[in-house]
Design an enzyme around this catalytic site. Structure first.
Site, PDB file in Angstrom:
ATOM      1  N   THR A  13       0.808  -1.172   0.019  1.00  0.00           N
ATOM      2  CA  THR A  13      -0.180   0.031   0.115  1.00  0.00           C
ATOM      3  C   THR A  13       0.868   1.402  -0.066  1.00  0.00           C
ATOM      4  O   THR A  13       0.476   2.362  -0.824  1.00  0.00           O
ATOM      5  CB  THR A  13      -0.854  -0.189   1.211  1.00  0.00           C
ATOM      6  N   GLY A 186      -6.882  -0.543   3.385  1.00  0.00           N
ATOM      7  CA  GLY A 186      -5.354  -0.415   3.564  1.00  0.00           C
ATOM      8  C   GLY A 186      -5.043   0.101   4.460  1.00  0.00           C
ATOM      9  O   GLY A 186      -3.814   0.877   4.760  1.00  0.00           O
ATOM     10  N   LYS A 204       5.119   3.613  17.826  1.00  0.00           N
ATOM     11  CA  LYS A 204       5.043   5.150  17.168  1.00  0.00           C
ATOM     12  C   LYS A 204       5.469   6.128  18.489  1.00  0.00           C
ATOM     13  O   LYS A 204       6.196   7.056  18.211  1.00  0.00           O
ATOM     14  CB  LYS A 204       3.618   5.363  16.745  1.00  0.00           C
TER      15      LYS A 204
END
Ligand code: HSE
Length: 328
Positions: A13, A186, A204
């Site tokens: 993607t 996606g 993250k």
């Protein structure tokens, strides 16, 4: 007119998003930066897979062949997983390439080492796309740090989790159906375990911690939960009381220099700044000494938001290159 030769590692993607944007914006990038961007090679794992047409681009499953075929200036990396990506990017840096990565798993662990290697080699590492999708949070924090001090960062950092929680609340969608939709759009990882276990948001958060505080807490000290433990009835009954589940990641720093982190679903009311952040959106609240709280909201996953974050890294690299040319 200078040409910049680009290689894309990984064509899922995100890799496809980078390729599409580079083609769609080829002219605009040329006008703005003076550089003609040429995608020369794409590294894939499975050569037999059907893909969008990429005329004139060498498709290979061999990294050495990719480097031997042409001189590469910039490597975009959109491979899933920590290995062998770190080795690939180390090799790219050693060959004098700038690298732009979207790989959270690799960067949370090896980011500091990669940045060190890049400094030694005089190249740049862009990692805007590792965290919060299309939100320019890395650049924002880098800018803030020049004159301010960050105390706390709190945010919704996984688009898939937020999308699922929103679908469960708004449409009374079953967890599995909402996850399936996130995969089709996606947003979710190929293996969505990291999304729903909280691992993706945790990584993250570690990237943000490293950037904002110059270090990460010991990973084992960060309490981490995912949305996999949130059940539909709890979401609906919270909704009836005007409360919402959000998957929130938070990191803070105290005067002693200690860093505290936690990741997990939290029930919040309408007075909370993350209450209205629905769907695939992410949000990041940065608390600083001079600014108070700054909140950024935007799409946290998907082909174009993530791809565009990588292109913004490219523009930054080209701008630096232009400045160096002017001053040299
Ligand atoms: N699977 C990730 C998410 C993709 O849902 O946030 C963007 O990092």
């Amino acid at each position: 007119m200078s040409t910049i030769n680009v290689a894309i590692l990984g064509f899922g993607t995100v890799g496809e998003g980078v390729y599409r944007i580079l083609n769609e914006k080829k002219r605009a990038i040329k006008e703005r930066t003076g550089y003609d961007i040429q995608v020369v090679s794409i590294l894939v794992r499975d050569l037999s897979k059907t893909r969008i047409p990429t005329p004139g681009v060498e498709i290979t499953d061999n990294l050495q062949a990719l480097f031997e075929q042409s001189k590469i200036d910039v490597v975009f990396e959109a491979i899933v997983g920590e290995t062998p990506t770190f080795t690939y990017l180390t090799e790219a840096i050693n060959k004098g390439c700038h690298v732009i990565t979207a790989n959270k798993a690799m960067f949370a662990k090896h980011g500091p080492e990669l940045l060190k290697q890049a400094i030694e080699k005089g190249v740049q590492v862009g990692y805007e796309a590792t965290t919060a999708g299309g939100i320019p949070i890395i650049r924002t924090i880098q800018n803030l740090l020049a004159s301010d001090r960050i105390y706390r960062i709190q945010g919704v950092l996984n688009g898939t989790s937020n999308f699922i929680l929103t679908k469960m609340r708004q449409d009374a969608a079953p967890f599995k159906a909402a996850l399936h939709q996130a995969q089709e759009l996606g947003y979710a990882e190929a293996d969505p375990t990291d999304d729903i276990s909280g691992m993706d948001a945790f990584r993250k958060l570690m990237i943000l911690s490293q950037l904002a505080f110059g270090k990460q807490p010991k990973w084992a000290t960060v309490k981490m939960d995912g949305i996999d433990k949130v059940i539909a009835e709890d979401v609906l009954s919270a909704g009836r009381k005007d409360l919402r589940f959000r998957h929130i990641a938070e990191i803070s720093w105290d005067e002693s220099g200690e860093i505290f982190g936690c990741v997990g679903p939290v029930l919040i009311g309408a007075d909370h700044p993350l209450y209205g952040v629905d769907g695939v959106d992410n949000a990041v609240i940065v608390e600083t000494e001079y600014l108070g709280a700054l909140t950024l909201i935007g799409p946290g996953a998907g082909m174009y938001p993530t791809g565009s974050a990588m292109i913004s890294d490219l523009l930054q690299i080209l701008a630096t290159r232009n400045r160096e040319l002017v001053t040299s």
